[in-house]
Each structure stands twice: as C-alpha cells, then as structure tokens.
Design an enzyme around this catalytic site. Structure first.
Site, PDB file in Angstrom:
ATOM      1  N   GLY A 185     -12.572  17.934  -7.830  1.00  0.00           N
ATOM      2  CA  GLY A 185     -13.737  17.151  -7.884  1.00  0.00           C
ATOM      3  C   GLY A 185     -13.207  16.047  -9.065  1.00  0.00           C
ATOM      4  O   GLY A 185     -12.119  15.461  -8.965  1.00  0.00           O
ATOM      5  N   GLY A 186     -14.224  15.540  -9.856  1.00  0.00           N
ATOM      6  CA  GLY A 186     -13.910  14.815 -11.195  1.00  0.00           C
ATOM      7  C   GLY A 186     -12.722  14.794 -11.891  1.00  0.00           C
ATOM      8  O   GLY A 186     -12.192  14.248 -12.559  1.00  0.00           O
ATOM      9  N   GLY A 419      11.060 -11.721   5.356  1.00  0.00           N
ATOM     10  CA  GLY A 419       9.860 -11.688   3.968  1.00  0.00           C
ATOM     11  C   GLY A 419      10.378 -10.642   3.090  1.00  0.00           C
ATOM     12  O   GLY A 419       9.874 -10.633   1.872  1.00  0.00           O
ATOM     13  N   ALA A 420      11.032  -9.694   3.444  1.00  0.00           N
ATOM     14  CA  ALA A 420      11.421  -8.542   2.652  1.00  0.00           C
ATOM     15  C   ALA A 420      12.411  -9.059   1.389  1.00  0.00           C
ATOM     16  O   ALA A 420      12.400  -8.469   0.332  1.00  0.00           O
ATOM     17  CB  ALA A 420      11.893  -7.413   3.456  1.00  0.00           C
TER      18      ALA A 420
END
Length: 529
Positions: A185-186, A419-420
């Site tokens: 949980g938290g 682009g890499a």
C-alpha cells in the site's frame, strides 16, 4: 536550606532523588530498545530478518549512531491501540558511514508490524527535515505492513508528510531506500520517490495490493514473492535498482553507493585515489568488434577505461540493452551511460529510455559528470513499442541530456544511427565534448538500409543485384557514415585512437571542472512523463 534538602524532593509522600529519575530514564530507554519484546524479536529472526536496531548497527560506523525522539508515542485510544508502542514502531537518528554523516530511520516490524501511524510518520518526517537542514543523505530501512488502519485517516496523513518531504528534498540530498520486509500500500510510495531502492531476496516485497486482494478482485492467484519480490522489481518493473542476497549485502551496497555521491546538491562527490595504472589502455583495441553486426559486452569497455574495479552498475537486471552506473576516473566520480550491443543490438526501447533518463537526471542533480558510450542502432521498432509510447519515453532521454548542465562527454564506439544518435548526448543537444573511434558510423541509418533505399532502382535493374547492392553499401559507408563527415561539420570534436580514450576523457574532465552553464529562468520544465 540544607544540602540533603536540596537533593531530596517529596513526591506523593515518597522520598525521590535524581538517581531515581535517572533509573526511571534507563528503564524507559530499555523498554523502547526492546521494541515489541523478546517473543516478537525471535519471530523476526525466524523469518531470516534482523531487528531495526540490529540493522542500524550493521550499516553505520561502530558507536556512531545517535537516536532521536525515542519516547514519541501515538495518541490513538481505540481499536486495540491503547497499549504501548515502544518508539512508535520506528527508530530514527543520525550516524556516520565511512566517516561521513547520514540521517536514517529503521521501521520496527516487532511493533505493530512496522505499520505507519500519525506519530510514526511525523517521526520520519522530522528526521528527513534534519537531514535536509544538515545537507546529508537520508536512508530509510523499510519494513512495514502499510498504514496503521486502527488510526484511520491520520495514518494516511502521516504518509503524506513523508511523501511531501521525499518530493521537496528530491535533488537536494540523496535518498536511499532499503526494502527489508513486506511493504504494501502506501508503504511503497515513499521508496518509489527516492533515488535508489535496494531489495533483499525472499524477505522483501513491494506491492500496492497484496496477493489476497488481487485474488478477491480479479481471481488471479499469485504468491507475494512472484507479485512483488526482489527479482520482479529488479528485472521486470524497474522499481528497484539493486538486489541483495542478504541484509548484510544490502548494507554493503548502501555503503559502496554512498562513496560515489556528494552529501548534497551543492557539493561534489568525494575524490578517491586513482588506480595508479597507465592511462593508455592497449586492450581497448580488441574489445569492440570491427564488424558492426557483431555483439559484445560494453561493460568490458567501461571497465577497461575507468579505474580498475570502480564500476558500480545500477539497474543491472532491468532494460539490459542499456547500461548505467557509477565509476571513477583517476579517483573522480562520474556517471556512465552506454548502449549494450549484447542485448537488442543496443537499440533503445521504452524501458531503456526510462532507465537512462532517470539516471542522467540524478547525476545532473548531484554534480556528477556524465560519460556516454554510444553504439546504437536506433529506437527499437515494433507495434508494441509504438503503442506503448516509445515516442514519449524516448523523448525523456533527449530532455534529460539537454536539461543537464554537468560536464557531458560522449565517445562513439561504433554505430550511431538516426534519432538515437541525437538522443545519446550528441553535440546538438548539449554535449561538451564528443569523441569518435575511427571505425564509428554516424548516419541517418545503417549503410545497408540506406543504400537499399537510395539506390533501389539501380540495384533492381542491375544484372547482378547482390554485387551492386554490396558496392552501394560500401560506397555509402565511405561517403556518409564514417566519423570524418561528422567531424567536418563540428559534430565530433576529434576522432581518436581507441587506446587513448581514457586519456582524452581525463583531459576533458579536467578542462570542464568548474563548468558553469545558465538556462532561461523557469519554475520547472514539463518532462515528457
């Protein structure tokens, strides 16, 4: 007044002196130090886990721990909480690790299962505030079942105070989380907000909802280990950065990691002694195959360039097509980013993009120079990658490098396509120095693909298409994809002998020491999350 009268006070008809009060103090302290009591301590040991205080003793320099707020107590008086909770289920304080100060907290599973309530949360928040004021790392030893549900909403408020500080102190002081039990949980959000998460095999787990809840809601059956164990988070989710076989090994990782880090964002990392060996590294000539299609382990290249034995890989099991970690060059701590041709030909996918971008931003926040080793075919193609958001994730790398103002050096080992190439710390997005080995290929795409597209008609109409294609590939390689074309346009600062790579990096780091770079004022940018 007589001397004896000054030393004795009458309380409720009884004679009490300072020694009685001191004895009471020690009795209270012993009760706090005992936590949940001998029986619960024994159960903790039977699970293969140490107690909160045993963990602190193992982690810090002997005799250096000073405890803070040991007598804090919860205020709840209902649902079975009217009993004692020694130390409020968490031990906090400050100490030294390898002679350097740190603040830390260790959740005590023997007290309410380490569950976080109002005062438990405030106790952690207080020690985090102290760490920020002092400007030193904060280390959390997490062993908690989650929120103390008997306290209701105030336990959630306690988590909020911790999360807030994780966030505002991010990039101010290093934050390290060690997961030493079931965190549900938290309890998992605070570690997720910190810089590094270390997990221990078989005893630590992290999940938002446990196996029982998942089975109730979805019908899926899974064990706690398979749902959120150390292997899952190190290899699949990337939520953890290091995996240890024991608690002792986890603490050794913390101590080693701290050795590469400054105390805070206004300082530089401590300088260690260099390895004393020659900076001319003959072995580099044979580590990268000349054939651009042959794989190799880039970690061997890294280890050959940096100080012997200094490379500490981060996120080693996650997104193996990229390698990140810390190392030293002549004793100076640096961050290393590299493509890994051994996995997915070194292409960048969604996970690798997240891994690389996050590491870049950490190094930039804490003044660690960045060295990037490039051998990248491009962003990994495929419908799954496109639909999963590779555009957005890949943009994180560009953003992180462009945003970073620390010294940034790049070495193109072999391939740098499309682009890499731009994303991997090219000159155009802010690299200070870019070096290329003489066999480097820098182009929009690989020669095979480019020649096939550009010369498609000639190849198709040729009496010997196979031979013509091979000739055109070689022609493209010679004219466009060698490093001298990029060097001619100033996109590469120098083409270097591979054996001199360490020398060039040392010269670059020395020249860039004290680098200052200002950017337009803004509250913050909008990272493509």
């Amino acid at each position: 007044m007589r001397q004896a009268d000054a030393e004795i006070t009458i309380w409720g008809g009884e004679h009490v002196d300072i020694y009685d009060k001191i004895n009471e103090l020690y009795d209270r302290r012993r009760k706090v130090e005992l936590g949940g009591g001998d029986e619960k301590i024994e159960k903790q040991h039977q699970r293969g886990k140490l107690t909160a205080r045993e963990r602190i003793d193992l982690l810090v320099d002997p005799g250096s721990f000073v405890e803070l707020n040991p007598f804090i107590e919860h205020r709840a008086q209902h649902l079975g909480l009217n009993g004692d909770a020694p130390g409020e289920g968490v031990v906090t304080g400050f100490a030294n690790i390898s002679g350097r100060p740190v603040f830390l907290f260790a959740q005590d599973f023997t007290v309410f299962g380490g569950a976080l309530g109002e005062m438990h949360g405030k106790k952690i928040a207080a020690v985090m505030d102290m760490a920020a004021k002092k400007g030193v790392p904060i280390i959390g030893l997490n062993d908690s079942g989650g929120a103390r549900i008997q306290e209701g909403v105030v336990s959630l408020d306690g988590y909020g105070h911790v999360f807030y500080r994780n966030t505002i102190y991010s990039g101010v002081i290093p934050q390290i989380s060690v997961i030493l039990g079931p965190c549900a949980g938290g309890a998992v959000y605070s570690p997720a907000l910190t810089d590094f998460v270390i997990m221990v095999d078989h005893t630590s787990q992290m999940f938002i909802t446990g196996p029982k809840v998942i089975q109730t809601v979805t019908g899926e059956k899974i064990s706690a280990e398979d749902l959120g164990g150390s292997e899952v988070h190190n290899r699949l989710s990337g939520n953890a950065h290091f995996r240890a076989k024991s608690e002792e090994e986890a603490f050794a990782i913390v101590r080693k990691l701290l050795g590469y880090l400054p105390a805070n964002n206004r300082e530089t990392a401590p300088v260690a002694e260099g390895d004393g060996t020659s900076d001319y590294r003959e072995n580099l000539i044979d580590l990268v195959p000349f054939d651009p299609t042959r794989p190799y382990d880039v970690r061997r290249v890294i280890e050959e360039i940096v100080d012997r034995g200094s490379f500490m890989e981060v996120h080693a099991a996650f997104a193996k097509n990229a390698v990140v970690g810390f190392a030293r060059i002549k004793g100076t701590a640096v961050g290393i980013v590299a493509n890994q041709p051994k996995a997915m030909a070194g292409g960048l996918d969604i996970d690798a993009s997240d891994k690389v971008a996050r590491f870049i931003r950490f190094c930039d926040a804490f003044n660690l120079p960045l060295i990037t080793f490039v051998d990248v075919t491009g962003f990994f193609p495929g419908v799954k990658q496109e639909h999963g958001g590779i555009i957005r994730h890949g943009a994180k790398i560009i953003y992180a490098y462009a945003e970073a103002t620390v010294p940034k050096l790049t070495v193109i080992l072999r391939k740098a396509y499309g682009g890499a190439y731009v994303a991997m710390n090219s000159k155009s997005i802010g690299a200070d120095l870019v070096f290329a080995w003489p066999n480097a290929e820098i182009a929009v795409m690989g020669p095979e693909g480019a020649a096939t597209v550009i010369f498609a008609k000639e190849i198709q109409e040729s009496p010997d298409p196979v031979r013509t294609r091979a000739e055109k590939i070689q022609e493209y390689r010679e004219r466009f994809s060698n490093p001298y074309v990029a060097a001619a346009y100033g996109m590469v600062d120098d083409v270097i002998d591979p054996r001199e790579t360490r020398i060039k990096l040392l010269q670059g780091l020395d020249m860039l020491r004290g680098k200052r770079e200002t950017r337009p004022w803004k509250k913050h940018g909008n990272l493509p999350l």
